[in-house]
Each structure stands twice: as C-alpha cells, then as structure tokens.
Design a protein around this motif. Structure first.
Motif, PDB file in Angstrom:
ATOM      1  N   GLN A   9      -1.704  -6.481  13.066  1.00 39.41           N
ATOM      2  CA  GLN A   9      -1.945  -4.979  13.010  1.00 39.41           C
ATOM      3  C   GLN A   9      -0.733  -4.648  12.023  1.00 39.41           C
ATOM      4  OE1 GLN A   9      -2.471  -3.758  16.797  1.00 39.41           O
ATOM      5  NE2 GLN A   9      -4.512  -4.162  16.948  1.00 39.41           N
ATOM      6  N   THR A  10       0.336  -5.019  12.281  1.00 39.34           N
ATOM      7  CA  THR A  10       1.595  -4.535  11.688  1.00 39.34           C
ATOM      8  C   THR A  10       1.463  -4.947  10.241  1.00 39.34           C
ATOM      9  OG1 THR A  10       3.001  -4.457  13.811  1.00 39.34           O
ATOM     10  CG2 THR A  10       4.180  -4.652  11.612  1.00 39.34           C
ATOM     11  N   GLN A  13      -0.977  -2.601   8.618  1.00 38.46           N
ATOM     12  CA  GLN A  13      -0.189  -1.288   8.197  1.00 38.46           C
ATOM     13  C   GLN A  13       0.660  -1.170   7.266  1.00 38.46           C
ATOM     14  OE1 GLN A  13       1.205  -0.437  11.875  1.00 38.46           O
ATOM     15  NE2 GLN A  13      -0.820   0.205  12.861  1.00 38.46           N
ATOM     16  N   LYS A  14       1.434  -2.313   7.046  1.00 40.21           N
ATOM     17  CA  LYS A  14       2.640  -2.310   6.073  1.00 40.21           C
ATOM     18  C   LYS A  14       2.120  -3.172   4.521  1.00 40.21           C
ATOM     19  CE  LYS A  14       6.439  -2.514   9.373  1.00 40.21           C
ATOM     20  NZ  LYS A  14       7.446  -1.828   9.024  1.00 40.21           N
ATOM     21  N   CYS A  49      10.543 -10.000  12.799  1.00 36.09           N
ATOM     22  CA  CYS A  49      11.160  -8.515  12.786  1.00 36.09           C
ATOM     23  C   CYS A  49      11.877  -8.341  11.577  1.00 36.09           C
ATOM     24  CB  CYS A  49      12.160  -8.484  14.002  1.00 36.09           C
ATOM     25  SG  CYS A  49      10.796  -8.340  15.662  1.00 36.09           S
ATOM     26  N   CYS A  54      10.419  -4.448  11.545  1.00 36.63           N
ATOM     27  CA  CYS A  54       9.785  -4.031  12.876  1.00 36.63           C
ATOM     28  C   CYS A  54      10.549  -4.247  13.851  1.00 36.63           C
ATOM     29  CB  CYS A  54       8.349  -4.158  12.942  1.00 36.63           C
ATOM     30  SG  CYS A  54       8.010  -5.992  12.937  1.00 36.63           S
ATOM     31  N   GLU A  58       5.840  -4.789  17.930  1.00 36.73           N
ATOM     32  CA  GLU A  58       5.052  -4.835  16.675  1.00 36.73           C
ATOM     33  C   GLU A  58       4.584  -6.158  16.376  1.00 36.73           C
ATOM     34  OE1 GLU A  58       5.906  -1.015  13.904  1.00 36.73           O
ATOM     35  OE2 GLU A  58       8.053  -2.107  14.706  1.00 36.73           O
TER      36      GLU A  58
END
Length: 69
Positions: A9-10, A13-14, A49, A54, A58
């Motif tokens: 999902q991260t 979104q990015k 990360c 993030c 996340e």
C-alpha cells in the motif's frame, strides 16, 4: 502473523514500483520472498524504511490469528 500488506500500500501511495526498488539496490529475491509472506530481518525492514522514507508500521503489521475464547 506478520502481514506485509502495508508495504504494498505504501509503495502504491508513493508511486514506487518493485522495479524502482531494485534500481535502488533492493534485492529481487528478498522482494519476492516478502510477496510470499516469508519473514524478513530487521536489517531488511530498515532498508525498506530508508528507501521508502517511511516508518515500520508502513512496512508491516501484526494480525492476531488466534481464536479468542
């Protein structure tokens, strides 16, 4: 159980594809292992990360799969 759904999902979104991760030095084998739900090291979490800028939440989440009485 640890779920890596937040990672995907991260990434969405990015607007970061798996190919973009590979270009940044993330191992393909590790990525495919994550897709299968296999465990990963804290070093791998740290790398993700850093690459995605993030937090750990996340990347992964804990899901209680035990039945409650």
């Amino acid at each position: 159980m640890i779920s890596y759904q937040p990672l995907f999902q991260t990434m969405k979104q990015k607007n970061i594809t798996s190919y973009a991760l590979f270009q940044r030095g993330f191992a393909k084998a590790t990525y495919y292992s994550i897709q299968k739900g296999n465990s990963i090291s804290t070093n791998t979490v740290n790398q993700l990360c850093k690459l995605l800028n993030c937090s750990v939440s996340e990347i992964m989440e804990y899901i209680d799969t035990e039945k409650k009485e």
